[in-house]
Design a protein around this motif. Structure first.
Motif, PDB file in Angstrom:
ATOM      1  N   ALA A 189       0.823  -1.124   0.062  1.00 53.45           N
ATOM      2  CA  ALA A 189       0.196  -0.096   0.022  1.00 53.45           C
ATOM      3  C   ALA A 189       0.801   1.236   0.035  1.00 53.45           C
ATOM      4  O   ALA A 189       0.357   2.288  -0.556  1.00 53.45           O
ATOM      5  CB  ALA A 189      -0.907   0.052   1.259  1.00 53.45           C
ATOM      6  N   ARG A 190       1.878   1.201   0.671  1.00 52.19           N
ATOM      7  CA  ARG A 190       2.937   2.681   0.628  1.00 52.19           C
ATOM      8  C   ARG A 190       3.177   3.074  -0.463  1.00 52.19           C
ATOM      9  O   ARG A 190       3.861   4.115  -0.718  1.00 52.19           O
ATOM     10  CB  ARG A 190       3.961   2.271   1.680  1.00 52.19           C
ATOM     11  N   ASP A 232      -1.481  -3.252   3.946  1.00 50.50           N
ATOM     12  CA  ASP A 232      -1.899  -2.105   4.228  1.00 50.50           C
ATOM     13  C   ASP A 232      -2.297  -1.682   5.517  1.00 50.50           C
ATOM     14  O   ASP A 232      -3.135  -2.536   6.208  1.00 50.50           O
ATOM     15  CB  ASP A 232      -3.283  -1.623   3.385  1.00 50.50           C
ATOM     16  N   THR A 263      -5.769   2.525   2.649  1.00 53.02           N
ATOM     17  CA  THR A 263      -5.018   4.065   1.868  1.00 53.02           C
ATOM     18  C   THR A 263      -6.152   4.367   0.785  1.00 53.02           C
ATOM     19  O   THR A 263      -6.072   5.458   0.484  1.00 53.02           O
ATOM     20  CB  THR A 263      -3.747   2.989   1.375  1.00 53.02           C
TER      21      THR A 263
END
Length: 263
Positions: free
Chosen positions: A173-174, A192, A196
């Motif tokens: 997710a980042r 995540d 997100t």
């Protein structure tokens, strides 16, 4: 020489473990297990049920290894995140090396049951190499593949992961905090710490979300992202509070008209 097996256990349902994995389980003398504490006891309960269901040989043991601390702050920069993960892996490797040396005989077979598949966003393959690099214990190791949560997500929602001619893109997710990269119409999102995609301002996206996939606690939500993002965020928070932990993943897909002749 000692042997270590990294066995993909699937997303948690004992029926989703492969025949190859069952055969491997029944060669094991010691099952090593990372103890993540009471908050994640459901993870170990799934492992215990797999052993109860599939291991027929007597006399095996289960050895718990404490989980070292890790900096999971979402505010870490990319370099800080990489450094935090390296430190965590190094600490894990030292604890695992000690456990193997203390608990597994010189010709014994040890194993880790790895969530999903050892090759997909799991650290055990890298850590096994770090353990060997420490030089304190020697062993051969093998990998037994497993069903991934990505496959379980697609099966639960009865969708293919890719549309005709499109790639399959899987990301933590980042890496998509600012939205899907240009030119990418779908992505499977893993790891995540929240949801997100709730922050995306893109009304063309649909989402297929699942938590505790393939287990009795499975929860599924799908629909246009703009319409279900708040529901997923609230449901995720409630589930984490109820169970003390959560494992979830989701597919984001940009809606488009189907070209003529595509099936």
């Amino acid at each position: 020489m000692r042997e270590l097996l990294l066995i993909g256990m699937g997303p948690g349902h004992p029926d989703q473990i492969t025949v190859q994995a069952v055969n491997a389980l029944n060669r094991v003398d010691v099952f090593f297990r990372i103890d993540k504490g009471d908050a994640r006891s459901g993870l170990n309960a799934a492992r215990d049920e797999i052993l109860r269901r599939h291991v027929t040989r007597p006399g095996y043991r289960v050895v718990d290894i404490p989980e070292p601390p890790r900096d999971r702050s979402p505010s870490l920069t990319a370099d800080e995140y990489q450094g935090a993960v390296r430190d965590w892996h190094d600490a894990r490797a030292e604890l695992i090396a000690t456990a193997i040396g203390d608990e597994l005989g010189p010709d014994g077979v040890g194993a880790f049951l790895v969530w999903g598949d050892p090759s997909v966003y799991d650290s055990m393959l890298r850590i096994a190499g770090r353990v060997l690099a420490l030089g304190g214990v020697r062993f051969d190791y093998s990998v037994i593949p497993g069903v991934t949560s990505v496959q379980a997500l697609a099966a639960a929602h009865r969708i293919p992961l890719n549309r005709t001619g499109e790639p399959i893109f899987i990301t933590p997710a980042r890496r998509i905090a600012g939205g899907l990269p240009a030119g990418l119409d779908s992505a499977v999102v893993m790891l995540d710490s929240g949801f997100t995609a709730a922050g995306f301002d893109d009304r063309s996206l649909s989402v297929f979300w699942g938590a505790y996939l393939s287990t009795p606690d499975e929860v599924l939500i799908c629909g246009p992202l703009a319409e279900v993002a708040a529901q997923i965020t609230a449901t995720r928070a409630e589930l984490r509070e109820r169970h003390g932990w959560i494992m979830d993943t989701y597919l984001l897909r940009r809606d488009r008209e189907q070209p003529a002749g595509e099936e």
